[in-house]
Design a protein around this motif. Structure first.
Motif: not given
Length: 202
Positions: A12-16, A110-112, A179-183
């Motif tokens: 996943x990707x987390x954005x802050x 996947x995460x980018x 924001x935590x973004x995963x599958x």
């Protein structure tokens, strides 16, 4: 100050984003504005530069990506979203002043994480920081970032980085939006100022 990172262990990707508030001359209009913009279901961007310009660009990008997903009968790729932002920034580089960090998850890669700088340059990175507070934390992020962090490690890394930037940058706000973004989807996390870690005499 924005902070993004790819979390390869949880795919996943987390954005802050700290609440960098827009300033008109010397007037602070809001300390709690959320500068994380959802471009599509699992794609977000952090905005920097002129708030009005960034809002205009993200509005156009959302339209492009929505139309693209209907045509393709699939959600857009993260790279496609970053490319749309890049084209809009590049074609309007003389009139608009906005930059973006685009992050998300898609079925192909996947995460980018991508950076679209002022003027429209596009770069893929494992993590990146930007914004006025970022100049204060390059040493911290370089020392503390490591690949394959757990979700919890990634979130704490982002919270610590944003907190340190807000402690030194006089135009950064006092609330952290993540924001935590995963599958599996998207999770929004808000950390109020009184819940942020303490690092020095604050």
């Amino acid at each position: 100050m924005e902070k993004h990172y790819a979390d390869s262990q949880t795919k996943g990707v987390s954005t802050g984003v700290s609440n960098l508030y827009p300033i008109l001359l010397e007037y602070v209009s809001s300390k709690t504005i959320n500068k994380l913009i959802q471009l599509h279901d699992q794609i977000f961007c952090c905005i920097a530069g002129s708030l009005a310009d960034a809002q205009a660009i993200t509005k156009a990008a959302k339209f492009h990506l929505s139309f693209h997903s209907v045509q393709m009968e699939n959600p857009p790729l993260v790279m496609a979203a970053a490319s749309v932002l890049k084209e809009l920034c590049y074609k309007n580089k003389e009139e608009l002043q906005a930059g973006f960090i685009t992050a998300g998850w898609d079925r192909k890669k996947g995460p980018q994480v991508y950076v679209v700088s002022l003027g429209g340059m596009l770069i893929s990175q494992p993590f990146t920081i930007a914004g006025s507070g970022s100049t204060f934390i390059y040493g911290y992020t370089d020392a503390k970032y490591k690949p394959n962090m757990t979700r919890e490690e990634c979130q704490q890394f982002a919270i610590n980085a944003l907190t340190l930037a807000m402690g030194r940058d006089n135009v950064s706000g006092g609330v952290v939006h993540l924001v935590v973004i995963t599958e599996k989807g998207v999770e929004h996390v808000v950390v109020p100022g009184d819940k942020l870690p303490k690092f020095h005499d604050e």
